[in-house]
Design a protein around this motif. Structure first.
Motif, PDB file in Angstrom:
ATOM      1  N   MET A 157      -8.434   4.847  -5.574  1.00  0.00           N
ATOM      2  CA  MET A 157      -9.711   5.539  -5.682  1.00  0.00           C
ATOM      3  C   MET A 157      -9.473   7.037  -5.727  1.00  0.00           C
ATOM      4  N   CYS A 158     -10.172   7.703  -6.627  1.00  0.00           N
ATOM      5  CA  CYS A 158     -10.082   9.160  -6.732  1.00  0.00           C
ATOM      6  C   CYS A 158     -11.466   9.699  -7.088  1.00  0.00           C
ATOM      7  N   ASN A 159     -11.996  10.557  -6.226  1.00  0.00           N
ATOM      8  CA  ASN A 159     -13.339  11.116  -6.442  1.00  0.00           C
ATOM      9  C   ASN A 159     -14.376  10.006  -6.656  1.00  0.00           C
ATOM     10  N   ASP A 160     -14.300   8.978  -5.792  1.00  0.00           N
ATOM     11  CA  ASP A 160     -15.224   7.828  -5.840  1.00  0.00           C
ATOM     12  C   ASP A 160     -15.122   7.030  -7.130  1.00  0.00           C
ATOM     13  N   GLU A 161     -14.057   7.201  -7.851  1.00  0.00           N
ATOM     14  CA  GLU A 161     -13.854   6.454  -9.087  1.00  0.00           C
ATOM     15  C   GLU A 161     -12.617   5.582  -8.955  1.00  0.00           C
ATOM     16  N   GLU A 162     -12.741   4.292  -9.293  1.00  0.00           N
ATOM     17  CA  GLU A 162     -11.608   3.382  -9.207  1.00  0.00           C
ATOM     18  C   GLU A 162     -10.708   3.546 -10.428  1.00  0.00           C
ATOM     19  N   VAL A 163      -9.414   3.645 -10.164  1.00  0.00           N
ATOM     20  CA  VAL A 163      -8.414   3.781 -11.218  1.00  0.00           C
ATOM     21  C   VAL A 163      -7.468   2.595 -11.138  1.00  0.00           C
TER      22      VAL A 163
ATOM     23  N   SER B 256       1.803   3.486 -15.713  1.00  0.00           N
ATOM     24  CA  SER B 256       0.777   3.651 -16.745  1.00  0.00           C
ATOM     25  C   SER B 256      -0.601   3.448 -16.131  1.00  0.00           C
ATOM     26  N   VAL B 257      -1.636   3.979 -16.810  1.00  0.00           N
ATOM     27  CA  VAL B 257      -3.027   3.798 -16.370  1.00  0.00           C
ATOM     28  C   VAL B 257      -3.797   3.109 -17.485  1.00  0.00           C
ATOM     29  N   ASP B 258      -4.856   2.386 -17.084  1.00  0.00           N
ATOM     30  CA  ASP B 258      -5.645   1.632 -18.059  1.00  0.00           C
ATOM     31  C   ASP B 258      -6.598   2.525 -18.851  1.00  0.00           C
ATOM     32  N   THR B 259      -7.060   3.592 -18.227  1.00  0.00           N
ATOM     33  CA  THR B 259      -7.935   4.550 -18.916  1.00  0.00           C
ATOM     34  C   THR B 259      -7.441   5.960 -18.640  1.00  0.00           C
ATOM     35  N   SER B 260      -7.763   6.868 -19.531  1.00  0.00           N
ATOM     36  CA  SER B 260      -7.291   8.245 -19.390  1.00  0.00           C
ATOM     37  C   SER B 260      -8.457   9.182 -19.109  1.00  0.00           C
ATOM     38  N   ASN B 261      -8.466   9.748 -17.910  1.00  0.00           N
ATOM     39  CA  ASN B 261      -9.435  10.762 -17.528  1.00  0.00           C
ATOM     40  C   ASN B 261      -8.846  11.570 -16.382  1.00  0.00           C
ATOM     41  N   THR B 262      -9.624  12.478 -15.836  1.00  0.00           N
ATOM     42  CA  THR B 262      -9.098  13.363 -14.786  1.00  0.00           C
ATOM     43  C   THR B 262      -8.647  12.585 -13.565  1.00  0.00           C
ATOM     44  N   ALA B 263      -9.458  11.613 -13.134  1.00  0.00           N
ATOM     45  CA  ALA B 263      -9.123  10.832 -11.941  1.00  0.00           C
ATOM     46  C   ALA B 263      -7.865   9.994 -12.166  1.00  0.00           C
ATOM     47  N   SER B 264      -7.777   9.351 -13.334  1.00  0.00           N
ATOM     48  CA  SER B 264      -6.625   8.489 -13.590  1.00  0.00           C
ATOM     49  C   SER B 264      -5.336   9.301 -13.718  1.00  0.00           C
ATOM     50  N   GLU B 265      -5.419  10.475 -14.326  1.00  0.00           N
ATOM     51  CA  GLU B 265      -4.224  11.299 -14.450  1.00  0.00           C
ATOM     52  C   GLU B 265      -3.746  11.794 -13.090  1.00  0.00           C
ATOM     53  N   LYS B 266      -4.694  12.051 -12.192  1.00  0.00           N
ATOM     54  CA  LYS B 266      -4.333  12.502 -10.851  1.00  0.00           C
ATOM     55  C   LYS B 266      -3.598  11.395 -10.098  1.00  0.00           C
TER      56      LYS B 266
ATOM     57  N   VAL C   5       0.845  -1.193   0.000  1.00  0.00           N
ATOM     58  CA  VAL C   5       0.000   0.000   0.000  1.00  0.00           C
ATOM     59  C   VAL C   5       0.883   1.247   0.000  1.00  0.00           C
ATOM     60  N   MET C   6       0.553   2.182  -0.892  1.00  0.00           N
ATOM     61  CA  MET C   6       1.261   3.456  -0.974  1.00  0.00           C
ATOM     62  C   MET C   6       0.269   4.568  -0.643  1.00  0.00           C
ATOM     63  N   ALA C   7       0.481   5.261   0.457  1.00  0.00           N
ATOM     64  CA  ALA C   7      -0.462   6.276   0.907  1.00  0.00           C
ATOM     65  C   ALA C   7       0.276   7.534   1.347  1.00  0.00           C
ATOM     66  N   SER C   8      -0.280   8.693   0.982  1.00  0.00           N
ATOM     67  CA  SER C   8       0.305   9.971   1.376  1.00  0.00           C
ATOM     68  C   SER C   8      -0.684  11.091   1.067  1.00  0.00           C
ATOM     69  N   ASN C   9      -0.840  12.007   2.010  1.00  0.00           N
ATOM     70  CA  ASN C   9      -1.659  13.206   1.805  1.00  0.00           C
ATOM     71  C   ASN C   9      -3.066  12.891   1.310  1.00  0.00           C
ATOM     72  N   GLY C  10      -3.667  11.868   1.894  1.00  0.00           N
ATOM     73  CA  GLY C  10      -5.045  11.535   1.557  1.00  0.00           C
ATOM     74  C   GLY C  10      -5.216  10.680   0.321  1.00  0.00           C
ATOM     75  N   GLN C  11      -4.139  10.413  -0.406  1.00  0.00           N
ATOM     76  CA  GLN C  11      -4.198   9.542  -1.577  1.00  0.00           C
ATOM     77  C   GLN C  11      -3.681   8.162  -1.193  1.00  0.00           C
TER      78      GLN C  11
END
Length: 349
Positions: free
Chosen positions: A92-98, A121-131, A48-54
């Motif tokens: 999880m970012c903004n209730d969206e799984e990345v 890399s991310v599987d999909t590209s959107n605001t949540a995944s880029e964050k 698990v990697m956690a920092s500053n609420g992420q």
């Protein structure tokens, strides 16, 4: 034939409990691959990697290919390991799984752990995944490198046991031997690396320092002229395909503030600290053979003139002993090579 107590001591057969590898002279090898697989699974799977609420976590080890061995020759411990690892992660970012992947193509003894490449890399590209991708790039990679460092340290600690055998007198308890810590040997490159923690200071700095070794540093300043537009020269310095063309070697770069770059097959590496399109590039920059952890700061400014472009280079914190070689290499492997590869030519004046 050697007799007891006569001749070259390397070939004398001594009495000892195991009757093997007298004085640790002969090459012995242990297969560390099964242990390494278990250790890497334990360190990485579910991490698990956690920092500053992420928070992100490794959900699966998709691929783990490689091998590891521990060797003893003449009382010197030598470790070989090379792994190609692909991790799946989620967050999880903004209730969206990345979801995405981290690729570690070459974990080996040839590179310090802070030089090991980790590609996110991310599987999909959107605001949540880029964050979350940015989080994994800036935070997650460092945390994963600490896990890899734990693997390397434990490998060396666990497999050192039993490889260095006691000599005959030591086994009888009649002699106390102080073992000196030797250099870490990297056979793949042919160089012995001895890690040194340096307290880097300028030559003019006379303030007292309590620890470390002082190292003189210098600043390089130069102006080069190219027969091209500023945007063309900027592209040559920042586009991966053009950098590959003039360096003629492996190139990896992430062109944004905080992004890593690796040039000349890993000999030059660092981070982009500031980018101003067609005008300015600031990097932390190091040559692989410099003391571990020491970086210079490179500032490249482009100024377009009426019929040419001027490039102003300033590089601070160059180890004084490496100054002339660094100056020569910029000229030969950057400026001359760029002119040759793209036809920018030397400015005649």
């Amino acid at each position: 034939m050697a007799k007891w107590g006569e001749g070259d001591p390397r070939w004398i057969v001594e009495e000892r409990p195991d009757a093997t590898n007298v004085n640790n002279w002969h090459w012995t090898e242990k297969n560390a691959t099964p242990w390494s697989r278990d250790k890497l699974h334990a360190l990485l799977d579910g991490f698990v990697m956690a920092s500053n609420g992420q928070e992100c976590s490794v959900t699966k080890i998709e691929k783990m290919e490689g091998e590891a061995t521990a060797n003893n020759r003449k009382g010197k411990l030598i470790f070989f390991y090379e792994w190609n690892i692909v991790l799946e992660w989620k967050g999880m970012c903004n209730d969206e799984e990345v979801t995405g992947k981290v690729t570690i193509p070459n974990l080996s003894e040839e590179n310090d752990v802070d030089e090991v490449e980790l590609t996110v890399s991310v599987d999909t590209s959107n605001t949540a995944s880029e964050k979350l991708k940015l989080f994994m790039y800036n935070i997650g990679r460092d945390m994963l490198r600490k896990q890899l460092d734990t693997y390397i340290r434990d490998l060396k600690a666990d497999f050192a046991k039993g490889l260095i055998l006691p000599k005959k007198d030591e086994a009888n308890g009649t002699e106390t031997v102080t073992v000196k810590k030797d250099k870490e040997t990297v056979f793949a490159s042919g160089f012995n690396r001895k890690k040194i923690d340096l307290d880097t200071v300028n030559s003019s700095d006379t303030s007292p320092k309590s620890v470390g070794c002082k190292m003189d540093v210098k600043t390089l300043s130069t102006v080069e002229k190219f027969q091209c537009r500023a945007n063309e020269l900027y592209d040559a310095l920042t586009r991966a395909d053009m950098v590959t063309a003039f360096t003629r070697g492996y190139v990896k770069q992430d062109l944004f503030k905080g992004g890593d770059f690796v040039y000349f097959g890993g000999n030059i590496s660092g981070k982009f600290e500031e980018i101003e399109t067609n005008k300015k590039i600031v990097q932390t920059w190091r040559y692989k053979q410099w003391p571990s952890g020491h970086f210079s700061t490179v500032t490249i400014e482009l100024e377009q003139k009426e019929d040419h472009t001027e490039l102003h280079l300033t590089q601070t914190m160059i180890p004084a002993a490496e100054y002339e070689m660094t100056r020569h290499n910029w000229q030969r492997y950057y400026w001359d090579s760029i002119r040759s590869a793209f036809g920018f030519g030397s400015f005649l004046y």
